[in-house]
Write a protein that holds these residues in place. Structure first.
Motif, PDB file in Angstrom:
ATOM      1  N   CYS A   1       9.647  -6.618  -6.397  1.00 41.27           N
ATOM      2  CA  CYS A   1       8.423  -7.389  -6.191  1.00 41.27           C
ATOM      3  C   CYS A   1       7.733  -6.926  -4.909  1.00 41.27           C
ATOM      4  CB  CYS A   1       8.739  -8.878  -6.091  1.00 41.27           C
ATOM      5  SG  CYS A   1       9.591  -9.543  -7.532  1.00 41.27           S
ATOM      6  N   ILE A   2       6.440  -7.256  -4.803  1.00 42.23           N
ATOM      7  CA  ILE A   2       5.734  -6.978  -3.554  1.00 42.23           C
ATOM      8  C   ILE A   2       5.548  -8.296  -2.803  1.00 42.23           C
ATOM      9  CG2 ILE A   2       4.589  -4.862  -4.263  1.00 42.23           C
ATOM     10  CD1 ILE A   2       2.087  -6.519  -4.902  1.00 42.23           C
ATOM     11  N   GLN A   3       5.539  -8.209  -1.501  1.00 44.71           N
ATOM     12  CA  GLN A   3       5.434  -9.386  -0.647  1.00 44.71           C
ATOM     13  C   GLN A   3       4.027  -9.923  -0.627  1.00 44.71           C
ATOM     14  OE1 GLN A   3       6.621  -8.683   3.431  1.00 44.71           O
ATOM     15  NE2 GLN A   3       8.136 -10.291   3.194  1.00 44.71           N
TER      16      GLN A   3
ATOM     17  N   ALA B   1       0.816  -1.219   0.000  1.00 50.47           N
ATOM     18  CA  ALA B   1       0.000   0.000   0.000  1.00 50.47           C
ATOM     19  C   ALA B   1       0.847   1.264   0.000  1.00 50.47           C
ATOM     20  CB  ALA B   1      -0.940   0.001   1.196  1.00 50.47           C
ATOM     21  N   ASP B   2       2.119   1.126   0.312  1.00 52.58           N
ATOM     22  CA  ASP B   2       2.973   2.304   0.490  1.00 52.58           C
ATOM     23  C   ASP B   2       4.336   2.063  -0.163  1.00 52.58           C
ATOM     24  OD1 ASP B   2       3.699   4.833   1.369  1.00 52.58           O
ATOM     25  OD2 ASP B   2       4.391   4.097   3.321  1.00 52.58           O
ATOM     26  N   VAL B   3       4.339   1.904  -1.487  1.00 51.16           N
ATOM     27  CA  VAL B   3       5.593   1.695  -2.216  1.00 51.16           C
ATOM     28  C   VAL B   3       6.131   3.075  -2.590  1.00 51.16           C
ATOM     29  CG1 VAL B   3       6.682   0.654  -4.231  1.00 51.16           C
ATOM     30  CG2 VAL B   3       4.786  -0.517  -3.084  1.00 51.16           C
ATOM     31  N   HIS B   4       7.293   3.386  -2.066  1.00 49.32           N
ATOM     32  CA  HIS B   4       7.898   4.704  -2.295  1.00 49.32           C
ATOM     33  C   HIS B   4       8.784   4.648  -3.532  1.00 49.32           C
ATOM     34  CE1 HIS B   4       9.174   8.712  -1.137  1.00 49.32           C
ATOM     35  NE2 HIS B   4      10.417   8.356  -1.434  1.00 49.32           N
ATOM     36  N   ILE B   5       8.488   5.505  -4.506  1.00 46.00           N
ATOM     37  CA  ILE B   5       9.301   5.639  -5.718  1.00 46.00           C
ATOM     38  C   ILE B   5      10.123   6.915  -5.552  1.00 46.00           C
ATOM     39  CG2 ILE B   5       9.314   5.816  -8.228  1.00 46.00           C
ATOM     40  CD1 ILE B   5       8.017   3.220  -7.253  1.00 46.00           C
ATOM     41  N   HIS B   6      11.446   6.767  -5.514  1.00 45.81           N
ATOM     42  CA  HIS B   6      12.341   7.918  -5.342  1.00 45.81           C
ATOM     43  C   HIS B   6      13.447   7.814  -6.384  1.00 45.81           C
ATOM     44  CE1 HIS B   6      15.272  10.329  -2.580  1.00 45.81           C
ATOM     45  NE2 HIS B   6      15.167  10.849  -3.766  1.00 45.81           N
ATOM     46  N   ILE B   7      13.490   8.815  -7.266  1.00 41.32           N
ATOM     47  CA  ILE B   7      14.451   8.830  -8.375  1.00 41.32           C
ATOM     48  C   ILE B   7      15.138  10.188  -8.409  1.00 41.32           C
ATOM     49  CG2 ILE B   7      14.729   8.633 -10.882  1.00 41.32           C
ATOM     50  CD1 ILE B   7      11.991   7.072 -10.798  1.00 41.32           C
ATOM     51  N   ASP B   8      16.466  10.181  -8.586  1.00 34.75           N
ATOM     52  CA  ASP B   8      17.242  11.404  -8.767  1.00 34.75           C
ATOM     53  C   ASP B   8      17.870  11.369 -10.154  1.00 34.75           C
ATOM     54  OD1 ASP B   8      16.768  12.343  -6.152  1.00 34.75           O
ATOM     55  OD2 ASP B   8      18.416  11.123  -5.388  1.00 34.75           O
ATOM     56  N   VAL B   9      17.700  12.455 -10.897  1.00 30.50           N
ATOM     57  CA  VAL B   9      18.312  12.596 -12.219  1.00 30.50           C
ATOM     58  C   VAL B   9      19.171  13.854 -12.173  1.00 30.50           C
ATOM     59  CG1 VAL B   9      17.900  12.811 -14.705  1.00 30.50           C
ATOM     60  CG2 VAL B   9      16.295  11.517 -13.297  1.00 30.50           C
ATOM     61  N   VAL B  10      20.494  13.676 -12.325  1.00 34.32           N
ATOM     62  CA  VAL B  10      21.431  14.789 -12.194  1.00 34.32           C
ATOM     63  C   VAL B  10      22.216  14.929 -13.496  1.00 34.32           C
ATOM     64  CG1 VAL B  10      23.376  15.717 -10.897  1.00 34.32           C
ATOM     65  CG2 VAL B  10      21.616  14.394  -9.715  1.00 34.32           C
ATOM     66  N   ALA B  11      22.205  16.145 -14.065  1.00 27.75           N
ATOM     67  CA  ALA B  11      22.918  16.433 -15.307  1.00 27.75           C
ATOM     68  C   ALA B  11      24.091  17.366 -15.030  1.00 27.75           C
ATOM     69  CB  ALA B  11      21.979  17.085 -16.318  1.00 27.75           C
TER      70      ALA B  11
ATOM     71  N   VAL C   1       3.068   4.870  -4.187  1.00 27.38           N
ATOM     72  CA  VAL C   1       2.210   4.125  -5.096  1.00 27.38           C
ATOM     73  C   VAL C   1       1.592   2.955  -4.321  1.00 27.38           C
ATOM     74  CG1 VAL C   1       2.128   2.813  -7.250  1.00 27.38           C
ATOM     75  CG2 VAL C   1       3.702   4.725  -7.036  1.00 27.38           C
ATOM     76  N   ASP C   2       0.292   2.761  -4.509  1.00 27.79           N
ATOM     77  CA  ASP C   2      -0.412   1.630  -3.897  1.00 27.79           C
ATOM     78  C   ASP C   2      -0.488   0.505  -4.927  1.00 27.79           C
ATOM     79  OD1 ASP C   2      -2.134  -0.204  -2.750  1.00 27.79           O
ATOM     80  OD2 ASP C   2      -3.657   1.277  -2.208  1.00 27.79           O
TER      81      ASP C   2
ATOM     82  N   SER D   1       1.719  -2.759 -21.125  1.00 22.61           N
ATOM     83  CA  SER D   1       0.521  -1.961 -21.409  1.00 22.61           C
ATOM     84  C   SER D   1      -0.185  -1.501 -20.134  1.00 22.61           C
ATOM     85  CB  SER D   1      -0.454  -2.746 -22.288  1.00 22.61           C
ATOM     86  OG  SER D   1      -0.940  -3.877 -21.580  1.00 22.61           O
ATOM     87  N   ASP D   2       0.099  -2.132 -18.995  1.00 23.40           N
ATOM     88  CA  ASP D   2      -0.511  -1.772 -17.717  1.00 23.40           C
ATOM     89  C   ASP D   2       0.400  -0.775 -16.993  1.00 23.40           C
ATOM     90  OD1 ASP D   2      -1.863  -1.589 -15.335  1.00 23.40           O
ATOM     91  OD2 ASP D   2      -1.523  -3.672 -14.733  1.00 23.40           O
ATOM     92  N   LEU D   3       0.339   0.490 -17.426  1.00 23.26           N
ATOM     93  CA  LEU D   3       1.217   1.524 -16.865  1.00 23.26           C
ATOM     94  C   LEU D   3       0.635   2.080 -15.566  1.00 23.26           C
ATOM     95  CD1 LEU D   3       2.337   3.437 -20.063  1.00 23.26           C
ATOM     96  CD2 LEU D   3       3.728   1.973 -18.607  1.00 23.26           C
ATOM     97  N   ILE D   4       1.329   1.814 -14.487  1.00 20.75           N
ATOM     98  CA  ILE D   4       0.945   2.336 -13.181  1.00 20.75           C
ATOM     99  C   ILE D   4       1.433   3.782 -13.057  1.00 20.75           C
ATOM    100  CG2 ILE D   4       1.220   2.018 -10.688  1.00 20.75           C
ATOM    101  CD1 ILE D   4       1.906  -1.021 -11.637  1.00 20.75           C
ATOM    102  N   LEU D   5       2.636   4.036 -13.527  1.00 16.72           N
ATOM    103  CA  LEU D   5       3.192   5.394 -13.636  1.00 16.72           C
ATOM    104  C   LEU D   5       3.591   5.612 -15.093  1.00 16.72           C
ATOM    105  CD1 LEU D   5       5.654   5.838 -10.616  1.00 16.72           C
ATOM    106  CD2 LEU D   5       3.458   6.966 -10.949  1.00 16.72           C
ATOM    107  N   ASP D   6       3.191   6.739 -15.617  1.00 18.59           N
ATOM    108  CA  ASP D   6       3.590   7.138 -16.972  1.00 18.59           C
ATOM    109  C   ASP D   6       3.812   8.648 -16.928  1.00 18.59           C
ATOM    110  OD1 ASP D   6       4.171   7.258 -19.635  1.00 18.59           O
ATOM    111  OD2 ASP D   6       2.116   6.923 -20.321  1.00 18.59           O
ATOM    112  N   VAL D   7       5.003   9.026 -16.490  1.00 20.60           N
ATOM    113  CA  VAL D   7       5.339  10.436 -16.258  1.00 20.60           C
ATOM    114  C   VAL D   7       6.256  10.907 -17.376  1.00 20.60           C
ATOM    115  CG1 VAL D   7       6.434  12.048 -14.659  1.00 20.60           C
ATOM    116  CG2 VAL D   7       5.149  10.091 -13.775  1.00 20.60           C
TER     117      VAL D   7
END
Length: 134
Positions: A132-134, A49-59, A98-99, A77-83
């Motif tokens: 994976c999720i447990q 229920a509480d999957v944390h997505i943390h991404i850093d992009v440094v140029a 993300v849940d 085709s099952d896009l949960i995030l499409d940013v």
């Protein structure tokens, strides 16, 4: 003292400006580092229920186009995030919860990050993590 004619001096001055005014494009290549902080590649996340997505992009110069996609492992085709972000800062941070509890226990996911090195996106940097999720 001899006078130097202006029409001889002008081409020399123009040439001097051209030589000092031009930059070598090879010296100014942009490089991008993509770091997926969470979830880690190969991680099993305990709380679906509480999957944390943390991404850093440094140029080194600036970011341009950044794409983030999250989907179940074998279903693109099952896009949960499409940013899709158009960003010009040198640093870009993405944080989102993300849940994933609507997926069965043991489901694995693929997180992909694409970042354009130039404005036309002729070259891209890529980062990915599978978890994976447990």
């Amino acid at each position: 003292m001899k006078k130097i004619k202006f029409h001889y001096l002008l081409p020399l001055l123009c040439f001097g400006l051209l030589v000092t005014g031009c930059k070598d494009d090879d010296e100014e290549t942009n490089s991008i580092t993509i770091t997926i902080e969470e979830p880690l590649d190969g991680e099993t996340v305990a709380d679906c229920a509480d999957v944390h997505i943390h991404i850093d992009v440094v140029a080194t110069d600036e970011n341009h186009e950044i794409e983030i996609k999250l989907h179940p492992e074998d279903d693109t085709s099952d896009l949960i995030l499409d940013v899709d972000m158009h960003q010009h800062d040198a640093q870009f941070n993405f944080d989102q919860e993300v849940d994933l509890c609507s997926y069965p226990s043991g489901t694995c996911f693929h997180l992909e990050v694409f970042a354009c090195l130039d404005h036309d996106c002729e070259q891209r940097e890529f980062g990915e993590a599978e978890f994976c999720i447990q």
